[in-house]
Design a protein around this motif. Structure first.
Motif, PDB file in Angstrom:
ATOM      1  N   ASN A  63      12.453   7.844 -52.417  1.00  0.00           N
ATOM      2  CA  ASN A  63      11.160   8.396 -52.832  1.00  0.00           C
ATOM      3  C   ASN A  63      10.177   8.384 -51.670  1.00  0.00           C
ATOM      4  O   ASN A  63      10.170   7.460 -50.855  1.00  0.00           O
ATOM      5  CB  ASN A  63      10.580   7.582 -53.997  1.00  0.00           C
ATOM      6  N   SER A  67       6.109  13.138 -48.829  1.00  0.00           N
ATOM      7  CA  SER A  67       4.735  12.680 -48.619  1.00  0.00           C
ATOM      8  C   SER A  67       4.576  12.040 -47.245  1.00  0.00           C
ATOM      9  O   SER A  67       3.573  12.256 -46.561  1.00  0.00           O
ATOM     10  CB  SER A  67       4.340  11.686 -49.714  1.00  0.00           C
ATOM     11  N   LEU A 260      -3.742  12.265 -51.055  1.00  0.00           N
ATOM     12  CA  LEU A 260      -2.804  12.331 -52.171  1.00  0.00           C
ATOM     13  C   LEU A 260      -3.063  11.162 -53.115  1.00  0.00           C
ATOM     14  O   LEU A 260      -3.288  10.037 -52.667  1.00  0.00           O
ATOM     15  CB  LEU A 260      -1.364  12.293 -51.662  1.00  0.00           C
ATOM     16  N   GLN A 265       1.076   6.509 -52.812  1.00  0.00           N
ATOM     17  CA  GLN A 265       0.695   7.325 -51.663  1.00  0.00           C
ATOM     18  C   GLN A 265      -0.001   6.480 -50.596  1.00  0.00           C
ATOM     19  O   GLN A 265       0.045   6.827 -49.404  1.00  0.00           O
ATOM     20  CB  GLN A 265      -0.188   8.491 -52.103  1.00  0.00           C
ATOM     21  N   TRP A 298       0.462  17.846 -50.373  1.00  0.00           N
ATOM     22  CA  TRP A 298       1.870  17.995 -50.708  1.00  0.00           C
ATOM     23  C   TRP A 298       1.964  18.462 -52.148  1.00  0.00           C
ATOM     24  O   TRP A 298       1.562  17.751 -53.065  1.00  0.00           O
ATOM     25  CB  TRP A 298       2.607  16.667 -50.504  1.00  0.00           C
ATOM     26  N   ARG A 301       2.675  16.766 -56.373  1.00  0.00           N
ATOM     27  CA  ARG A 301       2.536  15.310 -56.400  1.00  0.00           C
ATOM     28  C   ARG A 301       1.223  15.019 -57.102  1.00  0.00           C
ATOM     29  O   ARG A 301       0.168  14.950 -56.500  1.00  0.00           O
ATOM     30  CB  ARG A 301       2.559  14.702 -54.994  1.00  0.00           C
ATOM     31  N   GLN A 303      -0.595  17.020 -58.952  1.00  0.00           N
ATOM     32  CA  GLN A 303      -1.444  18.137 -58.537  1.00  0.00           C
ATOM     33  C   GLN A 303      -2.107  18.760 -59.760  1.00  0.00           C
ATOM     34  O   GLN A 303      -1.448  19.085 -60.741  1.00  0.00           O
ATOM     35  CB  GLN A 303      -0.588  19.189 -57.823  1.00  0.00           C
ATOM     36  N   ASP A 323       3.611  17.150 -61.770  1.00  0.00           N
ATOM     37  CA  ASP A 323       4.230  16.163 -60.885  1.00  0.00           C
ATOM     38  C   ASP A 323       5.736  16.385 -60.867  1.00  0.00           C
ATOM     39  O   ASP A 323       6.348  16.615 -61.908  1.00  0.00           O
ATOM     40  CB  ASP A 323       3.921  14.734 -61.338  1.00  0.00           C
ATOM     41  N   GLY A 325       8.115  14.163 -59.591  1.00  0.00           N
ATOM     42  CA  GLY A 325       8.956  12.959 -59.558  1.00  0.00           C
ATOM     43  C   GLY A 325      10.046  13.023 -60.609  1.00  0.00           C
ATOM     44  O   GLY A 325       9.834  13.563 -61.703  1.00  0.00           O
ATOM     45  N   ALA A 330      10.163   6.876 -59.487  1.00  0.00           N
ATOM     46  CA  ALA A 330       9.074   7.849 -59.488  1.00  0.00           C
ATOM     47  C   ALA A 330       8.291   7.784 -60.797  1.00  0.00           C
ATOM     48  O   ALA A 330       7.063   7.943 -60.806  1.00  0.00           O
ATOM     49  CB  ALA A 330       9.629   9.246 -59.267  1.00  0.00           C
ATOM     50  N   CYS A 436       6.075  17.415 -66.049  1.00  0.00           N
ATOM     51  CA  CYS A 436       6.740  16.436 -65.183  1.00  0.00           C
ATOM     52  C   CYS A 436       8.239  16.394 -65.425  1.00  0.00           C
ATOM     53  O   CYS A 436       8.764  17.033 -66.330  1.00  0.00           O
ATOM     54  CB  CYS A 436       6.136  15.048 -65.415  1.00  0.00           C
TER      55      CYS A 436
END
Length: 450
Positions: A63, A67, A260, A265, A298, A301, A303, A323, A325, A330, A436
Motif C-alpha cells: 500500500n 502516493s 492528500l 498519507q 493522486w 485517494r 477524492q 477511494d 483502496g 487499505a 470504494c
C-alpha cells in the motif's frame, strides 16, 4: 524523443492505442504470469532501453506506492527537476501509466512504441504488463530527464520492472497481505518477494512494517549487500496537529500537513522525505520538500467528486467521495482517515457506501474495518471486469461484515437508491456517499464523473 501531452499529436488515421493494447492482451493466456525471461528477451531485441534510463527510484510494497511517488514527484518538480513516472494500473486512460518529463505520453507516441514492441516480440507469449513495460522503457530512454520514479506492478522479485541492474535508490512501502494467489500465503513470503528489488550497494528505504515483514527485509538486505535506511531505526516521524515531524541522524524537521487526506498519507509523505534524504545530488531544499508535501495529488485517494451525472443525482448538501483502496490494510487506513477527518459517526452526517471489488481480494477484512462507520451499502459489479464480484456476492460479503447491504444495477442506480432511502428516513441530514473497494471501480467512476 516521444512527444508528451503538451505537444501537437499526429495520429495515424484509423489507428488507436486502445486497438493495439487490445491485441497485446492476447499474446499470453494469463493476465499475470510472474517471470523475467519474456521481458528480458524483448528488451534485448529492442536494444536494451532499460540500460539508457535516467537514475531510477524503484518502489515496491503493498500500500502507498502511488502516493509515495506522487509526493516524490511533487518535491522533485518543485526543485525544477525533470521527472518521469511509471505507475499502474491506470484509472481512465492507459497514458496515465507513462509520464514523461513534459507530461503524459501522447497518443501518437504511444501507438508507435506499442507497435514497435509488438513487431519485435512477434507471436511469442508475453503478458500485457511485460510488453507495455518494455514500451515504457523505450519512451523513457528517448526522453531527457533527471530521474525516473518506477513502480512495480506486482511483487518485486519477478516483476517486469525488476530489470534495472543498478537503480539509484529502492524503497519498500508497508507490506501487507494482498495478491496471495501470486505472491504467497503469508506476510513473510510476500515480504521476500517485495525485497527482490534490492540491489547490492544500493540503499533501500523502508516504510513502517509489521515486525515479521521487517525481519524478512532486514535479512534480505544483509544477504544482498543492500544498505537499509529503515523506519524506526534510521528515521521516524510523528504526526502533529499541523502536519508531522520527521527525524533522522541529521536532525528534526517540522513539515506541513500533506495535500492528500489521511494519517496513512502522513506516513507516505514521511517515507518520501526519507527517500529525498538519500537523493542529496538533487538538492531538494526545505522549500521544495514542503511544497511537494502540500501540493501532491493522486486521484481516487479519498477524492471528493464535484461534477458528473452521479454528483448531479445528489440533493443539496450531500457529498460524493471516491477511494480506490482494495485490501484489508487499505480498509483500515480508510476507516482511520474517516474518523480523523469526519469524526466518529461521521460527525452526525450519515455515511453510505457504494461498493465493488474484484473476486481476487479479501473482501471481509476490508469491509469489517468500515462497518462501524457505515449506515448502509449498495453493492455493484465493476463494469467491464470479468474478475469482479457480482453485485449479489459483494452485498453478501457486506452483510456478513455487519453492514446493511443490497445489490444495485449500477453506480448511478446505487446512489439514486441511497438518496431515496435517505430522504424517506425523514432525518433531514445530508449524507456522505463513498464509492470504494477497487481501483478499477474508481477508474470507471472517474471516466464518467472525473
Amino acid at each position: 524523443m516521444p512527444p508528451a501531452s503538451d505537444a501537437p499529436e499526429i495520429v495515424p488515421q484509423g489507428k488507436t492505442s486502445d486497438a493495439v493494447l487490445d491485441r497485446l492482451t492476447r499474446l499470453h493466456p494469463k493476465v499475470i504470469d510472474l517471470s523475467l525471461g519474456r521481458v528480458e528477451r524483448l528488451l534485448d531485441r529492442l536494444g536494451h532501453p532499460e540500460r539508457r534510463l535516467a537514475p531510477v527510484v524503484h518502489v515496491a510494497g503493498t500500500n502507498g506506492k502511488g502516493s509515495l511517488l506522487a509526493f516524490l514527484r511533487a518535491m522533485l518538480e518543485a526543485a525544477d527537476r525533470r521527472v518521469q513516472v511509471y505507475t499502474s494500473p491506470h484509472l481512465v486512460r492507459f497514458h496515465e501509466r507513462i509520464r514523461l518529463s513534459r507530461g503524459l505520453i501522447d497518443e501518437a507516441a504511444l501507438i508507435a512504441l506499442l507497435e514497435r514492441c509488438e513487431a519485435e516480440n512477434g507471436p511469442e507469449p508475453i503478458t500485457f504488463f511485460e510488453v507495455t513495460t518494455a514500451a515504457a522503457f523505450l519512451a523513457f530512454a528517448e526522453d531527457p530527464a533527471d530521474i525516473l520514479l518506477l513502480e512495480t506492478g506486482l511483487g518485486g522479485r519477478l516483476d517486469a520492472t525488476n530489470v534495472i541492474d543498478r537503480p539509484r535508490l529502492t524503497a519498500i512501502t508497508p507490506v501487507a497481505l494482498d495478491h496471495q494467489q501470486f505472491l504467497g500465503p503469508s506476510l513473510e513470503v510476500i515480504a521476500r518477494e517485495k525485497a527482490g528489488i534490492m540491489k547490492p550497494g544500493v540503499t533501500c528505504v523502508t516504510g513502517p512494517q509489521e515486525p515479521a515483514a521487517l525481519a524478512v527485509l532486514e535479512q534480505h538486505a544483509r544477504e544482498t549487500g543492500a544498505p537499509l535506511f529503515a523506519y524506526g531505526r534510521d528515521w521516524t516521524f510523528t504526526a502533529t496537529p499541523g502536519g508531522f515531524r520527521y527525524e533522522d541522524a541529521k536532525g528534526l524537521r517540522k513539515l506541513p500537513k500533506p495535500g492528500l487526506l489521511g494519517s496513512h498519507q502522513i506516513a507516505n509523505a514521511a517515507l518520501a522525505v526519507a527517500c529525498a534524504a538519500q537523493l542529496g545530488e538533487f538538492d531538494l531544499s526545505d522549500n521544495a520538500i514542503e511544497a511537494g508535501i502540500a501540493r501532491a495529488t493522486w486521484p481516487a485517494r479519498l477524492q471528493r467528486l464535484t461534477k458528473g451525472p452521479v454528483v448531479e443525482a445528489l440533493p443539496a448538501g450531500w457529498e460524493l467521495w471516491l477511494d480506490g483502496g482494495h485490501n484489508p490494510a487499505a480498509g483500515q487506513a480508510l476507516a482511520e482517515t474517516i474518523r480523523a477527518e469526519w469524526g466518529e459517526g461521521a460527525a452526525g452526517r450519515p455515511l453510505d457506501l457504494v461498493y465493488g471489488m474484484l473476486d481476487t481480494k479479501v473482501a471481509a477484512g476490508y469491509l469489517e474495518a468500515l462497518a462501524p462507520l457505515t449506515q448502509s451499502l449498495q453493492a455493484v459489479r465493476i463494469p467491464g471486469e470479468a474478475a469482479s464480484l457480482s453485485a449479489e456476492a459483494a452485498a453478501d460479503h457486506a452483510q456478513k461484515a455487519g453492514i446493511d447491504a443490497a445489490p444495485a444495477d449500477s453506480v448511478l442506480a446505487a446512489v439514486q437508491r441511497l438518496v431515496e432511502e435517505g430522504i424517506d428516513s425523514g432525518s433531514g441530514k445530508p449524507h456522505r456517499i463513498l464509492i470504494c473497494g477497487s481501483l478499477y471501480l474508481a477508474g470507471h467512476v472517474l471516466a464518467e464523473n472525473g
